[in-house]
Design an enzyme around this catalytic site. Structure first.
Site, PDB file in Angstrom:
ATOM      1  N   GLN A 195     -31.732  -7.568   4.383  1.00  0.00           N
ATOM      2  CA  GLN A 195     -32.428  -8.371   3.462  1.00  0.00           C
ATOM      3  C   GLN A 195     -33.668  -7.951   3.087  1.00  0.00           C
ATOM      4  O   GLN A 195     -34.315  -8.435   1.932  1.00  0.00           O
ATOM      5  CB  GLN A 195     -32.521  -9.640   4.053  1.00  0.00           C
ATOM      6  CG  GLN A 195     -33.339  -9.966   5.286  1.00  0.00           C
ATOM      7  CD  GLN A 195     -33.345 -11.159   5.883  1.00  0.00           C
ATOM      8  OE1 GLN A 195     -32.319 -11.697   6.492  1.00  0.00           O
ATOM      9  NE2 GLN A 195     -34.489 -12.121   5.768  1.00  0.00           N
ATOM     10  N   CYS A 252     -31.830 -14.768   3.921  1.00  0.00           N
ATOM     11  CA  CYS A 252     -30.760 -14.900   5.013  1.00  0.00           C
ATOM     12  C   CYS A 252     -29.446 -15.866   4.652  1.00  0.00           C
ATOM     13  O   CYS A 252     -28.346 -15.566   5.032  1.00  0.00           O
ATOM     14  CB  CYS A 252     -31.012 -14.989   6.349  1.00  0.00           C
ATOM     15  SG  CYS A 252     -32.141 -16.620   6.551  1.00  0.00           S
ATOM     16  N   HIS A 286     -32.697 -19.100  10.492  1.00  0.00           N
ATOM     17  CA  HIS A 286     -32.233 -17.972  10.221  1.00  0.00           C
ATOM     18  C   HIS A 286     -30.779 -18.186  10.230  1.00  0.00           C
ATOM     19  O   HIS A 286     -29.985 -18.471  11.124  1.00  0.00           O
ATOM     20  CB  HIS A 286     -32.565 -16.798  11.166  1.00  0.00           C
ATOM     21  CG  HIS A 286     -32.386 -15.657  10.775  1.00  0.00           C
ATOM     22  ND1 HIS A 286     -32.767 -15.120   9.450  1.00  0.00           N
ATOM     23  CD2 HIS A 286     -31.586 -14.705  11.312  1.00  0.00           C
ATOM     24  CE1 HIS A 286     -32.011 -13.687   9.310  1.00  0.00           C
ATOM     25  NE2 HIS A 286     -31.552 -13.575  10.645  1.00  0.00           N
ATOM     26  N   ASN A 327     -25.989 -10.160  11.604  1.00  0.00           N
ATOM     27  CA  ASN A 327     -27.207 -10.294  11.202  1.00  0.00           C
ATOM     28  C   ASN A 327     -27.633  -9.559   9.954  1.00  0.00           C
ATOM     29  O   ASN A 327     -26.628  -8.940   9.370  1.00  0.00           O
ATOM     30  CB  ASN A 327     -28.347 -10.138  12.329  1.00  0.00           C
ATOM     31  CG  ASN A 327     -29.737 -10.594  12.175  1.00  0.00           C
ATOM     32  OD1 ASN A 327     -29.727 -11.437  11.067  1.00  0.00           O
ATOM     33  ND2 ASN A 327     -30.695 -10.347  12.866  1.00  0.00           N
TER      34      ASN A 327
END
Length: 359
Positions: free
Chosen positions: A148, A154, A290, A311
């Protein structure tokens, strides 16, 4: 101003260049100031970092030295996970948190209300005989880890992982899809690089023609104007979304056994900043900040249960961009709050057609 400029350089240059090689150090380097200084220079070269001034270089070295001590000390402990000196090694935990774990998920929930699916149904309610482990990466339903950059989107990455997954499962074709479209176009509820939540993104995709491919609508790392011309080619459709029953680990397992699931965690811990491998059970709360995605679960040979989490900090962080997070335990909210907010897209079609829907 110099600090902000440096952070931009140190967080962006190496990321844009796509550095994924692991950075290692020798314990002998930590026994003297000169050794740590040499380690710092190696780290800078590894990540192609250039400081803007000698004073700032000195400040960043002090941060680096403190982080080295933390990583080394933690790895000496008997923990089921390890840390490493990654691209965040010259950031204080405060700087790291503000840049990479500040999606303001709870803030957006409170502003908008948690947008629940129209139906209270949970399609996997009656699923039984769950497999002891599943990894959607091995079933061609998860793309490699993305980055990102300095954009706090996110929520968009979490949304896209789940849509990529169900599309691959339904159609047999794994296609990398566009986070940038959501950042630019889903602006009624979410706020681009300044944070957001996943449920409204699913609603947007179901009601505005679907999700473009990453090839057609590539990532820029900043919010731009919505460009419908990039969405009129191949577009991935979904029908809507469902929430997983709240704080219900068994229900999350049922969902994950059938498709990747969007989730949220508290990701601003010092250990999480430098996570490298193993099952993470470090210090963290449940104030989710997140967006991530759960793409599987399993159990280690030692009997430690875990979630497989994708992630959006690039492939150098963690296990090729993924983290195994402790599953189970006594906290109903789950490790780092992973049981707090889970949802997934619904897709019934086995094909996708071009879209001419105006945004």
């Amino acid at each position: 101003m110099e600090i902000k400029v440096f952070i931009l350089l140190s967080l962006s240059l190496g990321l844009i260049l796509g550095i994924v090689e692991s950075f290692e150090y020798d314990e002998e380097e930590l026994k003297s100031e000169e050794g740590v200084q040499g380690l710092y220079e190696r780290w800078r070269n590894h990540h192609n970092v250039e400081e803007v001034s000698q004073d700032e270089k000195c400040h960043r070295f002090n941060v680096f030295k403190s982080n080295v001590e933390h990583v080394h000390k933690t790895n000496k402990m008997n923990k089921p996970y390890k840390l490493k000196l990654n691209k965040f090694a010259t950031l204080t935990n405060h700087e790291f948190s503000n840049t990479y774990a500040s999606s303001k998920i709870k803030h957006f929930q409170k502003l908008q209300g948690i947008e629940k699916s129209n139906s209270s149904s949970f399609m996997y309610e009656n699923v039984s005989n769950l497999p002891p482990a599943i990894d959607w990466r091995t079933r061609n339903a998860v793309t490699p880890a993305k980055d990102q950059l300095r954009c706090g989107a996110c929520w968009a990455f979490s949304t896209v992982v789940a849509v990529e997954g169900i599309n691959a499962i339904r159609t047999g074709e794994l296609v990398s899809l566009s986070e940038q479209q959501l950042i630019d176009c889903e602006t009624e509820t979410n706020n681009g690089c300044s944070g957001g939540i996943m449920e409204p993104a699913f609603v947007f995709l179901a009601t505005h023609g679907g999700l473009a491919t990453e090839e057609n609508y590539p990532y820029t790392g900043r919010r731009g104007l919505c460009d419908p011309s990039k969405i009129v080619k191949k577009t991935i459709k979904i029908n809507g979304f469902e929430d997983v029953p709240e704080l219900n680990e068994e229900a999350i397992m049922k969902a994950v056994a059938n498709q990747p699931v969007s989730a949220a965690i508290e990701a601003n811990g010092h250990d999480f900043q430098f996570y490298s491998s193993g099952v993470f059970n470090g210090k963290c709360g449940v104030d989710v900040n997140h967006g991530v995605a759960i793409v599987g679960y399993g159990v280690t040979p030692e009997g430690i249960k875990y979630w497989i989490v994708k992630n959006s900090w690039g492939p150098e962080w963690g296990e090729d961009g993924f983290v195994r997070v402790l599953r189970g335990g006594t906290n109903v909210m789950g490790m780092c709050g992973i049981n707090v907010l889970t949802c997934y897209p619904v897709k019934t079609s086995t094909s996708n057609i071009p879209s001419n829907h105006e945004l």
